[in-house]
Design a protein around this motif. Structure first.
Motif, short mmCIF file in Angstrom:
data_model
loop_
_atom_site.label_atom_id
_atom_site.label_comp_id
_atom_site.label_asym_id
_atom_site.label_seq_id
_atom_site.Cartn_x
_atom_site.Cartn_y
_atom_site.Cartn_z
N PRO A 27 50.99 -43.48 -112.69
CA PRO A 27 51.06 -42.90 -111.34
C PRO A 27 51.11 -43.97 -110.24
CG PRO A 27 49.40 -41.77 -112.65
CD PRO A 27 49.84 -42.97 -113.44
N LEU A 28 50.48 -45.12 -110.50
CA LEU A 28 50.51 -46.20 -109.52
C LEU A 28 51.94 -46.67 -109.27
CD1 LEU A 28 48.73 -48.04 -107.78
CD2 LEU A 28 48.61 -49.63 -109.71
N MET A 29 52.78 -46.61 -110.32
CA MET A 29 54.16 -47.06 -110.21
C MET A 29 55.00 -46.08 -109.38
SD MET A 29 54.59 -48.41 -114.13
CE MET A 29 56.23 -49.13 -113.99
N ILE A 30 54.52 -44.84 -109.18
CA ILE A 30 55.23 -43.88 -108.32
C ILE A 30 54.34 -43.47 -107.14
CG2 ILE A 30 56.73 -42.97 -110.14
CD1 ILE A 30 54.78 -40.55 -110.33
N MET B 111 43.78 -41.53 -109.56
CA MET B 111 44.85 -40.87 -108.80
C MET B 111 44.36 -40.39 -107.44
SD MET B 111 46.97 -38.77 -111.75
CE MET B 111 48.19 -38.18 -110.56
N SER B 112 43.10 -39.94 -107.36
CA SER B 112 42.55 -39.50 -106.07
C SER B 112 42.45 -40.67 -105.11
CB SER B 112 41.17 -38.88 -106.27
OG SER B 112 41.24 -37.71 -107.07
N ALA B 113 42.12 -41.85 -105.64
CA ALA B 113 42.00 -43.03 -104.78
C ALA B 113 43.35 -43.46 -104.23
CB ALA B 113 41.36 -44.18 -105.56
N MET B 114 44.41 -43.35 -105.05
CA MET B 114 45.73 -43.79 -104.59
C MET B 114 46.47 -42.71 -103.80
SD MET B 114 47.99 -43.87 -108.14
CE MET B 114 46.71 -44.56 -109.18
N CYS B 115 45.99 -41.46 -103.89
CA CYS B 115 46.64 -40.37 -103.13
C CYS B 115 45.56 -39.40 -102.63
CB CYS B 115 47.64 -39.66 -104.04
SG CYS B 115 48.64 -38.40 -103.22
N PRO B 116 44.74 -39.83 -101.66
CA PRO B 116 43.61 -38.99 -101.21
C PRO B 116 44.04 -37.66 -100.60
CG PRO B 116 43.93 -40.90 -99.77
CD PRO B 116 44.79 -41.11 -100.97
N GLU B 117 45.25 -37.58 -100.04
CA GLU B 117 45.69 -36.33 -99.43
C GLU B 117 45.95 -35.23 -100.46
OE1 GLU B 117 49.31 -39.16 -99.02
OE2 GLU B 117 47.17 -39.28 -99.50
N ARG B 118 46.09 -35.60 -101.73
CA ARG B 118 46.26 -34.61 -102.80
C ARG B 118 45.05 -34.53 -103.71
NH1 ARG B 118 51.56 -33.20 -103.99
NH2 ARG B 118 50.58 -31.62 -105.32
N ARG B 119 43.91 -35.03 -103.23
CA ARG B 119 42.72 -35.09 -104.07
C ARG B 119 42.31 -33.71 -104.59
NH1 ARG B 119 37.29 -34.42 -103.91
NH2 ARG B 119 36.05 -35.84 -105.19
N LYS B 120 42.39 -32.69 -103.75
CA LYS B 120 41.98 -31.34 -104.15
C LYS B 120 42.81 -30.85 -105.33
CE LYS B 120 41.10 -26.74 -102.24
NZ LYS B 120 41.18 -25.88 -101.02
N ASP B 121 44.14 -31.04 -105.27
CA ASP B 121 45.01 -30.62 -106.37
C ASP B 121 44.72 -31.42 -107.63
OD1 ASP B 121 46.42 -28.59 -105.17
OD2 ASP B 121 48.01 -29.90 -104.42
N ILE B 122 44.54 -32.73 -107.47
CA ILE B 122 44.31 -33.60 -108.62
C ILE B 122 43.03 -33.21 -109.36
CG2 ILE B 122 43.79 -35.98 -109.32
CD1 ILE B 122 45.67 -36.85 -106.99
N VAL B 123 41.96 -32.95 -108.59
CA VAL B 123 40.68 -32.58 -109.21
C VAL B 123 40.81 -31.24 -109.92
CG1 VAL B 123 38.30 -31.91 -108.72
CG2 VAL B 123 39.28 -33.91 -107.58
N LYS B 124 41.48 -30.26 -109.30
CA LYS B 124 41.64 -28.94 -109.92
C LYS B 124 42.45 -29.01 -111.21
CE LYS B 124 41.12 -25.72 -106.06
NZ LYS B 124 41.81 -24.68 -105.24
N LEU B 125 43.40 -29.93 -111.26
CA LEU B 125 44.28 -30.04 -112.44
C LEU B 125 43.67 -30.89 -113.54
CD1 LEU B 125 47.73 -30.50 -110.66
CD2 LEU B 125 46.85 -28.43 -111.75
#
Length: 416
Positions: free
Chosen positions: A162-165, A377-391
């Protein structure tokens, strides 16, 4: 085709149906995705397992693993002496008594991490990943960013891919995010592949090649399972990013070597810490639960996964053993499962069942890995943290099904 091979074929379809059922039988699942996912898994496995040229490549991969192990031993012997594999100052009481996991096997992560960074800087890995990303996009309709993330997961870890994208993470659709997370858990990185191959080499022929095949086959399996559980919403447009290979990450080959070594050290310490903590926590829970119930967490999960083991084409008499190993993988991690397989010599399992289990274990589908992936992933994309945690937990389920589908695929292609 034998009865067990037919059992594996039926199980492959049952696992696909299970993924769709767990997703709530959602509409929008494309038959093209289902056919492409199943066909690509079987085609890749058949080619990599049965084509003489591919089999010869397995032997070369095995030689490469041995060369890496020998080279690493030279370094560990210098730094750690006999603890790192150097000459013993005393007689070895029994074969293998002097083997110390942290000082002899795990340092391979450092060497492979450094080499991977150099190969990335030289353009070797990006070229391979670019081809895979375009193929996955054409077959499954994934956007370039998601396809690149899945393809990268075959070679690097669940956080590194994910870091690469990273530039496209925030724009991924929810379905694409789930695909990338599932692929991260259903495959293993090149660093750990080398370590696992070294561990199971005594009980699994061509161990490095088998694990590489498993990781490759699990990529389309992960896409299929993720899209069955969470297909794109109506009208949802795939994220762009087909140009998607990041610009250079390193200033020079030396910079790549140094930073790759540092990244490998972080991974090495993470593996060590995770092993200690999760084995200790599971042991603590088992100490409390076993006297009252008579079973451990691993045994309980083994019972739950017994039907899954059978669906992969394992005989009824061996399904409990395979289910228990899968349970250990999910509760602790795949490292411990591979270690137990090597230490037991595959006792109680036929050669075919050992191969199926090897493929099914080849993935980061455990609770600790979910925590690492969600946190990274939450650290590199905090604006999508809610989705990432739920998934997070759903991706553990989907990743596990994908790994088991890979086990079923090798069961279809392997006669008893």
């Amino acid at each position: 085709m034998s009865i067990l091979q037919l059992q594996s074929a039926g199980g492959l379809l049952l696992l696909a149906a299970l993924a769709w059922a767990l997703g709530g039988f959602r509409r929008g699942v494309s038959w093209r995705v289902v056919v492409a996912g199943l066909a690509l898994q079987l085609l890749l496995a058949a080619m990599l397992l049965n084509v003489p040229l591919a089999r010869a490549a397995f032997a070369l991969i095995g030689d490469g693993v041995n060369a890496l192990a020998t080279a690493t031993k030279a370094g560990t012997s210098l730094v750690f002496g006999y603890l790192g594999g150097g000459p013993l100052p005393f007689p070895e009481p029994f074969p293998g008594a002097s083997f110390i996991l942290f000082f002899q096997a795990l340092p391979l992560v450092l060497v492979v991490g450094a080499l991977s960074s150099v190969l990335y800087h030289w353009g070797v890995l990006p070229a391979i990943v670019r081809v895979m990303a375009r193929a996955l996009g054409w077959l499954f309709g994934l956007g370039g960013a998601a396809g690149f993330g899945v393809a990268a997961n075959v070679f690097v870890g669940m956080v590194e891919a994910p870091l690469m994208i990273r530039a496209w993470l925030a724009r991924l659709t929810r379905s694409e995010m789930f695909v990338v997370m599932t692929a991260g858990l259903a495959t293993i990185s090149g660093n750990t592949l080398v370590v696992y191959a070294l561990i199971i080499a005594p009980v699994v022929p061509d161990a490095a090649g088998q694990l590489l095949t498993a990781s490759l086959v699990s990529a389309p399996a992960a896409i299929l399972v993720a899209l069955l559980m969470m297909p794109p919403a109506p009208g949802e447009i795939a994220t762009a990013g087909d140009e998607g290979i990041p610009e250079k990450l390193y200033d020079s080959s030396m910079d790549a070597l140094v930073r790759g070594t540092q990244d490998g050290l972080n991974l090495l310490l993470g593996i060590m810490a995770s092993l200690i903590v999760f084995v200790a926590i599971v042991a603590l829970i088992n100490l409390a639960v076993e006297p009252l119930t008579g079973f451990t967490l691993q045994r309980a999960m083994g019972w739950v996964l017994w039907p899954v083991a059978w669906a992969m084409g394992v005989p009824v008499s061996e399904a409990a053993t395979v289910g228990a190993s899968l349970g250990t993988k999910m509760i602790v991690n795949e490292f411990v499962s591979y270690l137990e397989l090597a230490q037991s010599g595959g006792a109680g399992l036929s050669e075919r069942s050992r191969l199926i289990l090897t493929y099914a274990l080849c993935g980061f589908t455990n609770l600790g890995a979910v925590g690492i992936m969600v946190g990274g992933m939450s650290a590199m994309c905090p604006e999508r943290r809610k989705d990432i945690v739920k998934l997070g937990l759903p991706s553990l389920v989907s990743g596990t099904i994908a790994c088991c589908m890979t086990g079923a695929v090798v069961g279809v292609l392997t006669a008893p």
